[in-house]
Design an enzyme around this catalytic site. Structure first.
Site, PDB file in Angstrom:
ATOM      1  N   LYS A  79     -14.862  -6.633   5.464  1.00 31.12           N
ATOM      2  CA  LYS A  79     -13.222  -6.974   4.760  1.00 31.12           C
ATOM      3  C   LYS A  79     -13.100  -8.393   4.787  1.00 31.12           C
ATOM      4  O   LYS A  79     -12.944  -9.361   4.662  1.00 31.12           O
ATOM      5  CB  LYS A  79     -12.131  -5.873   5.261  1.00 31.12           C
ATOM      6  CG  LYS A  79     -12.580  -5.029   5.703  1.00 31.12           C
ATOM      7  CD  LYS A  79     -13.221  -3.309   4.823  1.00 31.12           C
ATOM      8  CE  LYS A  79     -13.494  -2.538   5.147  1.00 31.12           C
ATOM      9  NZ  LYS A  79     -14.724  -2.215   4.324  1.00 31.12           N
ATOM     10  N   ARG A 116     -33.842 -10.562  15.111  1.00 31.36           N
ATOM     11  CA  ARG A 116     -33.257  -8.822  15.887  1.00 31.36           C
ATOM     12  C   ARG A 116     -31.940  -8.985  17.641  1.00 31.36           C
ATOM     13  O   ARG A 116     -31.118  -7.717  17.504  1.00 31.36           O
ATOM     14  CB  ARG A 116     -34.114  -7.513  15.860  1.00 31.36           C
ATOM     15  CG  ARG A 116     -33.641  -6.263  16.429  1.00 31.36           C
ATOM     16  CD  ARG A 116     -34.345  -5.179  16.236  1.00 31.36           C
ATOM     17  NE  ARG A 116     -36.087  -5.848  17.156  1.00 31.36           N
ATOM     18  CZ  ARG A 116     -36.404  -5.386  17.733  1.00 31.36           C
ATOM     19  NH1 ARG A 116     -35.712  -5.473  18.996  1.00 31.36           N
ATOM     20  NH2 ARG A 116     -37.247  -5.889  18.276  1.00 31.36           N
ATOM     21  N   ASP A 144      -9.809  -1.180  16.291  1.00 28.60           N
ATOM     22  CA  ASP A 144     -10.480  -1.491  15.000  1.00 28.60           C
ATOM     23  C   ASP A 144      -9.677  -2.446  14.493  1.00 28.60           C
ATOM     24  O   ASP A 144      -8.070  -2.255  14.326  1.00 28.60           O
ATOM     25  CB  ASP A 144     -10.675  -0.797  14.102  1.00 28.60           C
ATOM     26  CG  ASP A 144     -11.255  -0.836  13.042  1.00 28.60           C
ATOM     27  OD1 ASP A 144     -11.059  -1.925  12.870  1.00 28.60           O
ATOM     28  OD2 ASP A 144     -12.282  -0.052  12.526  1.00 28.60           O
ATOM     29  N   TYR A 150      -9.895   5.083   9.986  1.00 27.65           N
ATOM     30  CA  TYR A 150     -10.547   5.099   8.320  1.00 27.65           C
ATOM     31  C   TYR A 150     -11.645   6.337   8.923  1.00 27.65           C
ATOM     32  O   TYR A 150     -12.429   6.678   9.864  1.00 27.65           O
ATOM     33  CB  TYR A 150     -11.194   4.305   9.249  1.00 27.65           C
ATOM     34  CG  TYR A 150     -13.217   3.775   8.527  1.00 27.65           C
ATOM     35  CD1 TYR A 150     -12.720   3.818   6.612  1.00 27.65           C
ATOM     36  CD2 TYR A 150     -14.239   3.654   9.110  1.00 27.65           C
ATOM     37  CE1 TYR A 150     -14.077   3.714   5.782  1.00 27.65           C
ATOM     38  CE2 TYR A 150     -15.280   3.418   8.021  1.00 27.65           C
ATOM     39  CZ  TYR A 150     -15.098   3.392   6.796  1.00 27.65           C
ATOM     40  OH  TYR A 150     -16.318   3.994   5.727  1.00 27.65           O
TER      41      TYR A 150
HETATM   42  N1  PLP Z   1     -13.451  -0.002   9.818  1.00 27.13           N
HETATM   43  C1  PLP Z   1     -11.656  -0.049   9.406  1.00 27.13           C
HETATM   44  C2  PLP Z   1     -10.668   0.842   9.223  1.00 27.13           C
HETATM   45  C3  PLP Z   1     -13.039   0.420   7.694  1.00 27.13           C
HETATM   46  O1  PLP Z   1     -11.742   0.196   6.138  1.00 27.13           O
HETATM   47  C4  PLP Z   1     -14.099   0.175   7.597  1.00 27.13           C
HETATM   48  C5  PLP Z   1     -14.674   0.115   6.253  1.00 27.13           C
HETATM   49  O2  PLP Z   1     -14.099   0.644   5.320  1.00 27.13           O
HETATM   50  C6  PLP Z   1     -14.877   0.344   8.406  1.00 27.13           C
HETATM   51  C7  PLP Z   1     -14.599   0.085  10.285  1.00 27.13           C
HETATM   52  C8  PLP Z   1     -16.318  -0.269   8.360  1.00 27.13           C
HETATM   53  O3  PLP Z   1     -17.140  -1.319   8.150  1.00 27.13           O
HETATM   54  P1  PLP Z   1     -18.452  -1.513   6.796  1.00 27.13           P
HETATM   55  O4  PLP Z   1     -18.246  -0.909   6.062  1.00 27.13           O
HETATM   56  O5  PLP Z   1     -18.630  -3.284   7.471  1.00 27.13           O
HETATM   57  O6  PLP Z   1     -19.749  -0.653   7.718  1.00 27.13           O
END
Ligand code: PLP
Length: 384
Positions: free
Chosen positions: A202, A51, A177, A105
């Site tokens: 991703k 952790r 992001d 997102y």
């Molecule tokens: N950021 C973006 C641009 C995303 O498309 C996503 C999920 O689709 C996330 C963050 C969140 O990621 P996670 O599903 O791994 O928690």
């Protein structure tokens, strides 16, 4: 001292690998041990415990990911949302205010609009393309500015250089992001962003078989996020670390192919008589094409489009394609199709979606690594 590598294609393979190799193993073994022997650590956060994000599988990944974006430090987390939420809880405290891009997102949008206020934090949405407006939203409590490299699902590109400049001028933490671009196409720390976040679910992993996240950037800020992550417990299991580690090794090969394939598919769709609009930053018709060319090494494997006959046509198209998997998420080796209003952006109100231009008929494509020709043929048949 760790070895420095020049090019990203070499870093994905060699950066962060233990020297000497553990037991001579070419591939880093999985350290599936919850705890490790006490070795006299004097700080709780340094105890060797899964952790606390410090097994050999974690530390190797941290070094590799930091190297990929030419950053001081990196940290992996149990998911992209664990990375995003823990970062925001680390940068913001009760009473603080956040400036955030208006197209995000869906999960991030929901977290910021529904969860942050419950913890006494406030926010204002900003238009990423209108830096002249940002100052009017500043308050004495504004602590950070948050954007996405390419917005999900419309592929808009904010004035990212202005974001960094504004953050410096106003003493804000700049957070981006970078999931859609991946470090192959854009490395935010090189442009002065303080923190670059990823859903490693991703492109970084690339095989649609784990959820994971990463925080990359300035060492003091990444360390502050680690201390919070240690408490919140959103850690990445060593087995998932190992899968991510393996996925990262083919990142450059995959993403370069996906960039090229997506550009060809976007051009095909753009010229097709049944298509109303294609959102892809590599098309000259995209409003941010020049900016994308200036900032990115590739235009990404993501695109979205609208058919001329709206929702009915979109549903018919989706029911006719044979190769893509109809599923949310993105960045894997298989081409995925989704209507964001039914999946990634379902949590947003219809009104909020409409405000930023996410229609019910919008189709998002995450281009995989299949033959580009086969995907185009499949799309062509479905469009007929
Ligand atoms: N950021 C973006 C641009 C995303 O498309 C996503 C999920 O689709 C996330 C963050 C969140 O990621 P996670 O599903 O791994 O928690």
């Amino acid at each position: 001292m760790s070895v420095q590598y020049e090019n990203l294609e070499t870093k994905v393979i060699h950066a962060g690998e233990p020297r000497p190799r553990i037991g001579g193993a070419v591939s880093l073994p999985i350290f599936q041990s919850a705890m490790f022997e006490y070795a006299g650590e004097t700080d709780y956060h340094d105890l060797k415990y899964i952790r606390l994000n410090n097994t050999p599988n974690h530390t190797a990944l941290h070094e590799k990911l930091a190297a990929l974006e030419n950053a001081e430090a990196a940290l992996v987390a149990g998911s992209g949302m664990a990375a995003i939420s823990t970062t925001l809880f680390s940068v913001l405290s009760k009473g603080d205010h956040l400036l955030v891009q208006n197209c995000l997102y869906g999960g991030t949008h929901d977290f910021i609009t529904k969860d942050l206020p419950a913890f006494g934090m406030t926010y204002n949405f900003i238009d990423g393309d209108a830096p002249e407006e940002w100052e009017k939203y500043l308050t004495p409590s504004t602590k950070a500015i948050y954007v996405e490299t390419m917005t999900n699902p419309l592929l808009q590109i904010a004035d990212l250089k202005a974001v960094v400049e504004f953050a410096r001028h106003c003493d804000l933490v700049s957070i981006i992001d970078n999931t859609f671009a991946s470090p192959v196409n854009f490395r935010p720390p090189e442009y002065g962003f303080d923190l670059s976040l990823h859903s490693c679910t991703k492109y970084l992993n690339g095989h649609s078989d784990i959820v994971a996240g990463a925080i990359i950037g300035k060492a003091d800020l990444v360390n502050a996020v680690k201390l919070k992550l240690d408490h919140f417990g959103g850690t990445l299991d060593p087995h998932a670390c190992s899968l991510l580690h393996r996925g990262v090794k083919t990142l450059a090969l995959r993403v370069k192919f996906q960039n090229e394939s997506a550009l060809k598919i976007a051009r095909f769709l753009n010229e097709h008589s049944a298509i109303d609009k294609v959102n892809y930053p590599g098309l000259e018709s995209h409003p941010n094409f020049e900016r994308a060319k200036d900032l990115f090494d590739g235009f990404s494997g993501m695109l979205s489009f609208e058919l001329k006959n709206g929702l009915g046509a979109a549903d018919r198209f989706i029911s006719k394609v044979k190769l893509p998997v109809i599923a949310p998420s993105l960045g894997g080796v298989e081409t995925l199709l989704t209507r964001p209003t039914t999946t990634s952006h379902r949590g947003m109100s219809a009104e909020d979606r409409e405000k930023i231009g996410i229609t019910d008929s919008l189709i998002r494509v995450s281009v995989g690594i299949e033959s580009t020709e086969d995907i185009i043929d499949d799309f062509e048949n479905a469009l007929k």
